[in-house]
Write an enzyme that holds these catalytic residues in place. Structure first.
Site, short mmCIF file in Angstrom:
data_model
loop_
_atom_site.label_atom_id
_atom_site.label_comp_id
_atom_site.label_asym_id
_atom_site.label_seq_id
_atom_site.Cartn_x
_atom_site.Cartn_y
_atom_site.Cartn_z
CG HIS A 91 -3.52 -12.09 -0.52
ND1 HIS A 91 -4.58 -11.76 -1.33
CD2 HIS A 91 -3.02 -10.91 -0.06
CE1 HIS A 91 -4.73 -10.44 -1.36
NE2 HIS A 91 -3.78 -9.90 -0.61
CB SER A 92 0.62 -17.58 1.67
OG SER A 92 1.06 -18.53 2.60
CG ASP A 113 7.44 7.63 -0.42
OD1 ASP A 113 6.57 6.86 0.06
OD2 ASP A 113 7.14 8.65 -1.07
CG ASP A 116 1.13 -22.95 3.63
OD1 ASP A 116 0.48 -22.01 3.14
OD2 ASP A 116 0.68 -23.69 4.53
CG HIS A 168 -2.08 -1.03 0.97
ND1 HIS A 168 -3.38 -0.81 1.38
CD2 HIS A 168 -2.08 -2.24 0.38
CE1 HIS A 168 -4.12 -1.86 1.05
NE2 HIS A 168 -3.36 -2.74 0.45
CG ASP A 169 4.98 3.39 1.60
OD1 ASP A 169 4.49 4.48 1.97
OD2 ASP A 169 6.17 3.26 1.25
CG ASP A 204 -9.11 -6.98 10.40
OD1 ASP A 204 -9.27 -8.10 10.91
OD2 ASP A 204 -8.07 -6.31 10.54
CB SER A 255 4.18 8.62 1.52
OG SER A 255 3.61 7.59 0.73
CG ASP A 270 -3.64 -19.64 3.51
OD1 ASP A 270 -3.69 -19.26 4.70
OD2 ASP A 270 -2.57 -19.95 2.95
C1 HEM Z 1 -4.39 -7.53 -6.81
C2 HEM Z 1 -3.74 -7.10 -5.80
C3 HEM Z 1 -4.28 -7.11 -4.39
C4 HEM Z 1 -5.54 -6.92 -3.91
C5 HEM Z 1 -6.79 -6.61 -4.70
C6 HEM Z 1 -5.49 -7.09 -2.48
C7 HEM Z 1 -6.56 -6.95 -1.63
C8 HEM Z 1 -6.55 -7.26 -0.27
C9 HEM Z 1 -7.70 -7.21 0.59
C10 HEM Z 1 -9.09 -6.77 0.19
C11 HEM Z 1 -7.30 -7.61 1.81
C12 HEM Z 1 -8.15 -7.74 3.07
C13 HEM Z 1 -8.00 -6.52 3.93
C14 HEM Z 1 -8.97 -6.56 5.09
O1 HEM Z 1 -10.16 -6.80 4.87
O2 HEM Z 1 -8.53 -6.39 6.26
C15 HEM Z 1 -5.90 -7.91 1.73
C16 HEM Z 1 -5.13 -8.35 2.78
C17 HEM Z 1 -3.78 -8.51 2.71
N1 HEM Z 1 -2.98 -8.20 1.62
FE1 HEM Z 1 -3.58 -7.86 -0.24
N2 HEM Z 1 -4.21 -7.39 -2.11
C18 HEM Z 1 -3.43 -7.40 -3.24
C19 HEM Z 1 -2.07 -7.60 -3.30
C20 HEM Z 1 -1.26 -7.70 -2.20
C21 HEM Z 1 0.18 -7.64 -2.24
C22 HEM Z 1 1.01 -7.46 -3.49
C23 HEM Z 1 0.60 -7.75 -0.94
C24 HEM Z 1 2.00 -7.72 -0.37
C25 HEM Z 1 3.09 -7.77 -1.06
C26 HEM Z 1 -0.58 -7.94 -0.12
C27 HEM Z 1 -0.56 -8.22 1.22
C28 HEM Z 1 -1.68 -8.46 1.99
C29 HEM Z 1 -1.65 -8.99 3.34
C30 HEM Z 1 -0.42 -9.50 4.06
C31 HEM Z 1 -2.96 -9.00 3.79
C32 HEM Z 1 -3.46 -9.44 5.17
C33 HEM Z 1 -3.60 -8.25 6.09
C34 HEM Z 1 -4.11 -8.66 7.47
O3 HEM Z 1 -4.15 -9.85 7.77
O4 HEM Z 1 -4.47 -7.75 8.23
N3 HEM Z 1 -1.69 -7.88 -0.91
N4 HEM Z 1 -5.47 -7.68 0.45
#
Ligand code: HEM
Ligand SMILES: *[C@@H]1O[C@H](CO)[C@@H](O)[C@H](O)[C@H]1NC(C)=O
Length: 367
Positions: free
Chosen positions: A195-196, A88, A220, A73-74, A201, A90, A213
């Site tokens: 997303h592994s 950066d 994994d 997100h940054d 929330d 931000s 997952d």
């Molecule tokens: C197509 C790209 C992506 C979309 C649409 C997306 C969308 C989302 C959404 C909707 C959530 C759930 C947030 C919530 O409801 O709390 C999430 C969680 C998460 N995303 Fe992504 N994401 C994407 C790519 C990425 C990338 C590239 C990373 C890191 C390099 C990432 C890392 C994470 C992590 C670690 C969580 C879990 C956060 C938590 O457990 O609080 N995501 N993402």
């Protein structure tokens, strides 16, 4: 009868709290980093210790997941066409602006916890944000040892809104935005390994901390396997399409539309499927794409390579093989890669399921 069976489910969930739940394992302090070869990196060692003890609690839990999400997100506001954004910090430095963006929902507490560490340890918000993610990921069994670079200057302004891909977006829109930031479809598939180790929330706010997952505490390949299963149910209310929810294969996990579609799109499905049984390539590809993500818009020649500060994460146990859950089999897979069949994996036995449930986080947030 009904009361009895839900009680049985609760008992089963508790017994499943194990290696890949978000709350374990604890890492021994002697596993903390070695002395770095570049002395300019040595200030990172006390910072690492503080983050492990006060923020991550040495676990692959909610705060680590948020640290990893924060890197995306940054940095992803970086745009070749619009000359905006960079890795950066931000998101920390201009949090009062960026936290109002819808895509950053759920990051407020993490950002508030982290911000004071930049000044306290005398590093830029950007260096702190990416270093924290690399440290946190070492708590995730099976995780890669991310490379770490230090020396990002202070962020000069907030990232513009509307740059972060969202779960309701089409694969076309997501690939276009990623391409504008310099990432191929293949690099996006690799980045999705994040997303592994993830929960949600906000997709269904009535069930916060619902894992994406079955093994949110382990880096994994279950994410790539489980997103390939047919959707059959909703873990909560089920009326969250506008927040990107689609049917998931299990009551114990939540699924977003973008993950569902990336698993099935002809441009991404074969690589997606290939990671199901190739954890080491998944890990290596993720690490390479993360080095790029974590330095977007920075001049590499101005950064110091402090990678040797980061300890080696624990490897996946030999018992932790790619699998379908006990109630799934190859018949439940949406075959999507036109060139090769999805691998026929064993279905786990009901008795030896390592921790499947994110029991919520007991990460410490105090200083
Ligand atoms: C197509 C790209 C992506 C979309 C649409 C997306 C969308 C989302 C959404 C909707 C959530 C759930 C947030 C919530 O409801 O709390 C999430 C969680 C998460 N995303 Fe992504 N994401 C994407 C790519 C990425 C990338 C590239 C990373 C890191 C390099 C990432 C890392 C994470 C992590 C670690 C969580 C879990 C956060 C938590 O457990 O609080 N995501 N993402
Ligand atoms: C940074 O250092 C690590 C080893 O500590 C090395 O593997 C990596 O290639 C280096 N990266 C760059 C860009 O020099």
């Amino acid at each position: 009868m009904f009361a009895f069976s839900s009680y049985a489910v609760i008992l089963l969930s508790l017994s499943r709290l194990g290696l890949c739940s978000s709350n374990s394992p604890k890492r021994a302090p002697e596993n903390w980093g070695e002395s770095p070869s570049d002395s300019r990196c040595s200030g990172l060692l006390p910072l690492m210790q503080a983050l492990q003890q006060n923020v991550f609690n040495e676990k692959c839990g909610s705060m680590v997941h948020k640290a990893l999400r924060a890197t995306f997100h940054d940095s992803i506001a970086y745009s070749q066409s619009q000359s905006t954004g960079a890795a950066d910090g931000s998101l920390f430095a201009f949090s009062e602006v960026e936290l109002t963006y819808r895509a950053n929902g759920g990051l407020r507490e993490y950002v508030a916890t982290m911000k004071p560490y930049a000044e306290h340890y005398g590093i830029s918000s950007g260096d702190l944000l990416y270093f924290a993610a690399a440290v946190g990921l070492t708590n995730c069994v099976g995780g890669p040892r991310l490379d770490v670079f230090i020396g990002r200057p202070a962020a000069v302004g907030p990232s513009p809104d509307g740059m972060i891909p969202g779960p309701t977006q089409s694969v076309d829109a997501i690939l276009a935005r990623m391409a504008d930031a310099g990432f191929s479809a293949s690099e996006l598939v690799a980045l999705m390994a994040s997303h592994s180790v993830a929960a949600s929330d906000n997709i269904d706010p009535t069930i916060p901390e619902t894992p994406i997952d079955s093994t949110p505490g382990c880096f994994d390949s279950q994410f790539y396997i489980e997103t390939s299963l047919k959707g059959t149910t909703f873990p909560g209310t089920g009326n969250n399409a506008e927040r990107g929810e689609v049917e998931s294969p299990s009551k114990r996990q939540i699924r977003m539309k973008s993950d569902f579609e990336l698993a099935r799109d002809p441009r991404t499905s074969c690589q997606w499927q290939s990671y199901a049984t190739d954890h080491s390539r998944m890990q290596a590809d993720f690490k390479m794409a993360m080095t790029k993500l974590m330095t977007l818009g920075q001049n590499m020649g101005d950064l110091i390579n402090c990678s040797d500060v980061i300890p080696q994460p624990e490897s996946l146990k030999s018992t932790m093989k790619p699998h379908f859950s006990a109630d799934h089999s190859i018949d439940d897979v949406d075959q999507s890669c036109p060139n090769s069949p999805f691998p026929d994996l064993p279905s786990e036995s009901k008795d030896d399921i390592p921790g499947k449930q994110d029991g919520g986080s007991d990460d410490r947030q105090n200083w």
